[in-house]
Motif scaffolding. Structure first.
Motif, PDB file in Angstrom:
ATOM      1  N   GLU A   6       0.829  -1.202   0.000  1.00 16.21           N
ATOM      2  CA  GLU A   6       0.000   0.000   0.000  1.00 16.21           C
ATOM      3  C   GLU A   6       0.866   1.256   0.000  1.00 16.21           C
ATOM      4  OE1 GLU A   6      -2.100  -2.920   2.940  1.00 16.21           O
ATOM      5  OE2 GLU A   6      -0.055  -2.274   2.473  1.00 16.21           O
ATOM      6  N   SER A   7       0.312   2.319  -0.549  1.00 19.78           N
ATOM      7  CA  SER A   7       0.970   3.622  -0.509  1.00 19.78           C
ATOM      8  C   SER A   7      -0.101   4.699  -0.614  1.00 19.78           C
ATOM      9  CB  SER A   7       1.984   3.766  -1.649  1.00 19.78           C
ATOM     10  OG  SER A   7       1.334   3.659  -2.905  1.00 19.78           O
ATOM     11  N   GLY A   8       0.304   5.930  -0.332  1.00 19.50           N
ATOM     12  CA  GLY A   8      -0.608   7.050  -0.484  1.00 19.50           C
ATOM     13  C   GLY A   8      -1.188   7.587   0.807  1.00 19.50           C
ATOM     14  N   GLY A   9      -0.900   6.918   1.914  1.00 20.84           N
ATOM     15  CA  GLY A   9      -1.397   7.426   3.185  1.00 20.84           C
ATOM     16  C   GLY A   9      -0.661   8.692   3.592  1.00 20.84           C
ATOM     17  N   GLY A  10      -1.157   9.309   4.653  1.00 18.41           N
ATOM     18  CA  GLY A  10      -0.509  10.519   5.138  1.00 18.41           C
ATOM     19  C   GLY A  10      -1.432  11.312   6.022  1.00 18.41           C
ATOM     20  N   SER A  17      -8.802  15.145   0.778  1.00 16.61           N
ATOM     21  CA  SER A  17      -8.827  13.916  -0.016  1.00 16.61           C
ATOM     22  C   SER A  17      -7.463  13.240  -0.015  1.00 16.61           C
ATOM     23  CB  SER A  17      -9.218  14.226  -1.466  1.00 16.61           C
ATOM     24  OG  SER A  17     -10.501  14.787  -1.548  1.00 16.61           O
ATOM     25  N   LEU A  18      -7.501  11.936  -0.175  1.00 20.93           N
ATOM     26  CA  LEU A  18      -6.306  11.130  -0.385  1.00 20.93           C
ATOM     27  C   LEU A  18      -6.657  10.012  -1.351  1.00 20.93           C
ATOM     28  CD1 LEU A  18      -4.771  10.563   3.184  1.00 20.93           C
ATOM     29  CD2 LEU A  18      -3.734  11.873   1.318  1.00 20.93           C
ATOM     30  N   ARG A  19      -5.660   9.548  -2.084  1.00 19.18           N
ATOM     31  CA  ARG A  19      -5.852   8.366  -2.908  1.00 19.18           C
ATOM     32  C   ARG A  19      -4.833   7.319  -2.504  1.00 19.18           C
ATOM     33  NH1 ARG A  19      -5.618   6.986  -9.385  1.00 19.18           N
ATOM     34  NH2 ARG A  19      -3.365   7.159  -9.068  1.00 19.18           N
ATOM     35  N   LEU A  20      -5.335   6.198  -2.043  1.00  9.68           N
ATOM     36  CA  LEU A  20      -4.479   5.080  -1.686  1.00  9.68           C
ATOM     37  C   LEU A  20      -4.294   4.168  -2.890  1.00  9.68           C
ATOM     38  CD1 LEU A  20      -5.977   4.079   1.795  1.00  9.68           C
ATOM     39  CD2 LEU A  20      -4.255   5.825   1.257  1.00  9.68           C
TER      40      LEU A  20
END
Length: 123
Positions: A6-10, A17-20
């Motif tokens: 997984e990536s895209g967290g923060g 908005s975020l996209r994982l």
């Protein structure tokens, strides 16, 4: 070899908005349904969204709590599944996990899990 990364967290402010993304090995991804789950501190892991191998709107399912704000999708050519998260809430702070299951339908037990990515929503 089973692999889910997984990536895209923060860190994001409430309403943001975020996209994982979840990159999978071809063996893990091909022909299989994929899902996203999350676990907040002190709480049990909960289902967020899932998508069947064939993808598309009729082959996705979102938990009621995220319906209309989160969207799961997949790119079979890239062996990647995504979770677009809009209008995030502080209570959605959690570790988000990507998962895969044997079989094309999103319904059922998920056998393979990633390590998770932290999403923190500040108020």
């Amino acid at each position: 070899q089973v692999r889910l990364v997984e990536s895209g967290g923060g860190l994001v402010q409430a309403g943001g908005s975020l996209r994982l993304s979840c990159a999978a090995s071809r063996r893990t991804f091909s022909g299989n349904a994929m899902g996203w789950f999350r676990q907040a501190p002190g709480k049990e892991r909960e289902f967020v969204a899932a998508i069947s191998w064939s993808g598309g709107g009729d082959n996705t399912f979102h938990a009621d709590s995220v319906k209309g704000r989160f969207t799961i999708s997949r790119d079979n050519a890239k062996s990647t599944v995504y979770l677009q998260m809009n209008r995030l809430k502080p209570e959605e702070t959690a570790v988000y996990y990507c998962a895969a299951r044997n079989g094309g339908s999103w319904r059922g037990v998920y056998e393979y899990w990633g390590q998770g990515t932290q999403v923190t929503v500040s108020s």
